[in-house]
Scaffold this active site. Structure first.
Site, PDB file in Angstrom:
ATOM      1  N   LYS A  98      40.002  44.090  44.160  1.00  0.00           N
ATOM      2  CA  LYS A  98      39.890  42.749  43.709  1.00  0.00           C
ATOM      3  C   LYS A  98      40.724  42.088  42.510  1.00  0.00           C
ATOM      4  CE  LYS A  98      34.959  43.039  45.048  1.00  0.00           C
ATOM      5  NZ  LYS A  98      34.947  44.505  45.518  1.00  0.00           N
ATOM      6  N   ARG A  99      42.129  42.423  43.048  1.00  0.00           N
ATOM      7  CA  ARG A  99      43.132  41.843  42.001  1.00  0.00           C
ATOM      8  C   ARG A  99      43.051  40.173  41.824  1.00  0.00           C
ATOM      9  NH1 ARG A  99      42.119  46.389  40.003  1.00  0.00           N
ATOM     10  NH2 ARG A  99      43.717  47.930  39.960  1.00  0.00           N
TER      11      ARG A  99
END
Length: 282
Positions: A98-99
């Site tokens: 979840k960058r």
């Protein structure tokens, strides 16, 4: 419809085995329940046992990066080794990281996770769009150029996300705006009617907006968490995604991991969810 990239590999695995994606979440609670140490060694042992248990039953894995990161540099080394081993077994690896960032920072995140020259070499990575979907362009571009994929959080399975994702902007929800923008990007890159390298995380727990989201993204894959411990079933997912079901990667983590460390129970749990996930292809 499916070019020779992440999408085509997913299709082949789904046809040969099932669309099931097994989550690798070496949380402290899971490690303790397996009788393992809550350290990098324990995480490595869990990963090794679970990889062996998958053999012939499932072909997609999703390591939750946070649990490896919590173990420090040694944990991230375990993650890197796990990804290499999974790929050596011809498994698809979706790094649940979840960058999300902007500019050169986003370029760095992309180069860390995707492509043959990256340190981790994941086949796909999850991304957070709330600094703006356009800010994720470096990751989208790298995915398109390397045959990998990005899954953008559009409508998550956790209730805390609902107020942001359902917020209205210019007459429609934030989630719907994201889905529409992803579809436009995929069409520009892959062509009309082709499934592009950017997919959406859409929780299997469902909501009233789901039908509109699916209609808005006819050219992307869906990563569907929320099955098992979070309350949704494969039947729920099949009903929720309807005619889009063959583009869905259903994920199960805790409900499978909780069957370990007994190998027979673990393989039985994987086999059961794998069988159930084929409903999406019926």
């Amino acid at each position: 419809m499916f070019p020779a990239n992440f999408c085509s590999r997913f299709l082949r695995i789904a046809e040969d085995l099932s669309p099931l994606c097994v989550g690798f979440d070496p949380s402290s609670a899971i490690l303790r329940s397996w009788g393992l140490g809550t350290d990098a060694q324990g995480a490595a042992a869990l990963c090794s046992a679970l990889l062996d248990a998958l053999d012939g039953l499932a072909g997609i894995v999703k390591p939750q990066v946070a649990f490896f990161e919590a173990l420090g540099p040694e944990g991230m080394d375990v993650l890197a080794r796990f990804i290499r081993e999974a790929k050596a077994r011809n498994l698809l690896v979706i790094a649940d990281a979840k960058r999300g960032d902007i500019g050169s920072s986003m370029e760095a995140y992309a180069s860390a996770w995707l492509g043959p020259d990256s340190p981790f070499q994941a086949d796909a990575v999850t991304a957070n769009p709330y600094l703006g979907l356009g800010a994720l362009a470096p990751m989208f571009d790298l995915a398109a150029n390397t045959g990998t994929a990005v899954f953008v959080v559009v409508r998550s399975s956790n209730p805390e996300g609902a107020s942001i994702q359902s917020a209205m902007t210019e007459g429609h929800s934030v989630a719907l705006d994201l889905a529409t923008s992803i579809a436009d990007w995929n069409e520009a890159v892959a062509g009309k009617g082709a499934v592009g390298p950017v997919g959406a995380v859409v929780g299997a727990t469902g909501c009233g907006q789901s039908a509109a989201l699916l209609d808005a993204l006819p050219n992307g894959l869906f990563l569907a968490p929320g099955i098992g411990a979070q309350g949704a079933t494969m039947e729920d997912a099949s009903k929720l995604f309807g005619s889009s079901a063959r583009r869905v990667i259903p994920t199960v983590s805790r409900s499978i991991l909780s069957a370990g460390p007994d190998v027979k129970r673990l393989r039985a749990a994987i086999a059961d969810y794998s069988r159930q996930s084929r409903r999406l292809w019926n």
